[in-house]
Write an enzyme that holds these catalytic residues in place. Structure first.
Site, PDB file in Angstrom:
ATOM      1  N   HIS A 162       9.588  47.628 -13.078  1.00 49.71           N
ATOM      2  CA  HIS A 162       8.755  47.243 -14.229  1.00 49.71           C
ATOM      3  C   HIS A 162       7.822  48.418 -14.590  1.00 49.71           C
ATOM      4  CE1 HIS A 162       6.287  44.882 -16.858  1.00 49.71           C
ATOM      5  NE2 HIS A 162       6.768  43.726 -16.458  1.00 49.71           N
ATOM      6  N   GLU A 267      11.901  49.128 -18.715  1.00 46.59           N
ATOM      7  CA  GLU A 267      12.095  48.589 -17.364  1.00 46.59           C
ATOM      8  C   GLU A 267      13.579  48.408 -17.066  1.00 46.59           C
ATOM      9  OE1 GLU A 267      10.030  44.781 -17.549  1.00 46.59           O
ATOM     10  OE2 GLU A 267       8.706  45.585 -19.069  1.00 46.59           O
TER      11      GLU A 267
HETATM   12  O1  BG6 Z   1       2.440  39.265 -16.698  1.00 42.71           O
HETATM   13  P1  BG6 Z   1       3.649  39.675 -15.904  1.00 42.71           P
HETATM   14  O2  BG6 Z   1       4.203  38.582 -15.039  1.00 42.71           O
HETATM   15  O3  BG6 Z   1       3.408  40.938 -15.142  1.00 42.71           O
HETATM   16  O4  BG6 Z   1       4.780  40.007 -16.966  1.00 42.71           O
HETATM   17  C1  BG6 Z   1       4.579  40.949 -17.956  1.00 42.71           C
HETATM   18  C2  BG6 Z   1       5.769  41.037 -18.905  1.00 42.71           C
HETATM   19  O5  BG6 Z   1       6.858  41.566 -18.184  1.00 42.71           O
HETATM   20  C3  BG6 Z   1       7.986  41.874 -19.013  1.00 42.71           C
HETATM   21  O6  BG6 Z   1       8.983  42.430 -18.218  1.00 42.71           O
HETATM   22  C4  BG6 Z   1       8.488  40.598 -19.654  1.00 42.71           C
HETATM   23  O7  BG6 Z   1       9.587  40.908 -20.505  1.00 42.71           O
HETATM   24  C5  BG6 Z   1       7.375  39.941 -20.433  1.00 42.71           C
HETATM   25  O8  BG6 Z   1       7.852  38.706 -20.979  1.00 42.71           O
HETATM   26  C6  BG6 Z   1       6.170  39.712 -19.529  1.00 42.71           C
HETATM   27  O9  BG6 Z   1       5.122  39.177 -20.310  1.00 42.71           O
END
Ligand code: BG6
Length: 302
Positions: A162, A267
């Site tokens: 991510h 990501e």
């Molecule tokens: O708030 P988190 O759980 O870290 O996620 C952040 C974002 O992560 C992204 O990978 C998703 O596609 C989004 O939908 C999400 O809002």
């Protein structure tokens, strides 16, 4: 010293430049800084928790064994929280494997995951080993994940790096080489084919580009200058995400609130379908982030 370990972090320094470094938090094995010749390349929220109480908002959190929240109640990942448990477990530092380029490994098995989280995945019946390898070259950062099913039952998983890139201004930023790729728009809950030769950003953006050929390199470009190149290893999907104004406002650990202007998540992962891993089987995926170079246009006809 190319590798320094503290109680909570591991820091790799490139032997040819003391200002080229990567810092990894043991919690989540999250890369929280990639400094290249003194310049930070990753975005980390000023409101991020770095004390192990919450996944880090920024850097490179690791998503396993489920991306998002699984919708089917029947699936063994259904009870897990959003993005699984890898980003909120403290990984074991396994040490340095190469001095130059400095390379380190972290491991995660059922022993490192809290029993409360572990039992939410297939009722705690899976056994697994995850090895994360992080390699720092002069203008390149590589993160590789090896997953082994050590149990007697097959399991299914999603994997995703991510990555939060730090960029000067999202409104001047483009991403190329996604044209003609199938994409699932998470905001519209619709699937369509991407028609833009380059993606630009004017509002909240949350799309999963699916099954993109691995020879496609994605480039993050600003004013004709390549900031980053992303090369994927065995990771077919790529999520592109920017929360924009309202979602940043609504996200407690996102700070400053206009920080969305300086970040973009690109990501790579396997999230449009689950990877199946039979007893004793192994799987590997990875990302290589490199800096600069020429713009390379790749379409589906070449
Ligand atoms: O708030 P988190 O759980 O870290 O996620 C952040 C974002 O992560 C992204 O990978 C998703 O596609 C989004 O939908 C999400 O809002």
């Amino acid at each position: 010293m190319p590798v320094d370990e503290t109680e909570t972090q591991v820091i790799l320094t490139h032997p040819s430049d003391p200002n080229t470094k990567v810092t990894i938090l043991k919690y989540g094995a999250t890369v929280i800084s990639w400094l290249n010749k003194g310049e930070e390349k990753l975005w980390v929220s000023e409101g991020a928790f770095l004390d192990g109480s919450k996944p880090v908002r920024g850097g490179i959190p690791l998503v396993f064994p489920v991306f998002g929240k699984q919708k089917s109640e029947a699936h063994p990942t259904f009870k897990l929280p959003q993005h699984g448990f890898a980003r909120n477990s403290t990984w074991e530092f396994l040490g340095q494997t190469t001095a130059n380029p400095p390379t380190v490994e972290f491991g995660l098995g059922p022993e490192q995951v809290s029993p409360d989280l572990l039992k939410l995945w297939g009722d705690g019946s899976y056994d697994f080993t995850l090895i994360l390898t992080i390699k720092l070259e002069e203008d390149k950062l590589t993160t590789l994940i090896d997953i082994e099913n050590r149990g007697s039952k097959e399991f299914e998983f999603n994997w995703l790096f991510h990555t939060y890139y730090r960029i000067p201004d999202i409104t001047d930023t483009l991403v190329n080489n996604l044209v003609d790729q199938s994409c699932f728009d998470q905001l519209l809950a619709e699937e369509y084919t991407e028609k833009s030769p380059v993606i630009s950003f004017h509002e909240e953006f949350d799309r999963i580009y699916q099954k993109v050929p691995l020879d496609k390199t994605f480039q993050i470009i600003e004013f004709g200058k390549v900031l980053f190149n992303l090369h994927r290893i065995n990771l077919n999907d790529t999520v592109v995400w920017n929360p924009w104004i309202k979602k940043s406002e609504a996200t407690a650990d996102f700070f400053p609130k206009n920080g969305y202007l300086n970040m973009l998540c690109v990501e790579p992962g396997n999230v449009s379908s689950f990877v199946k891993l039979g007893a004793g089987e192994k799987w590997q995926g990875g990302q290589e982030l490199s800096l600069g170079g020429e713009i390379k246009v790749q379409t589906n006809i070449y």
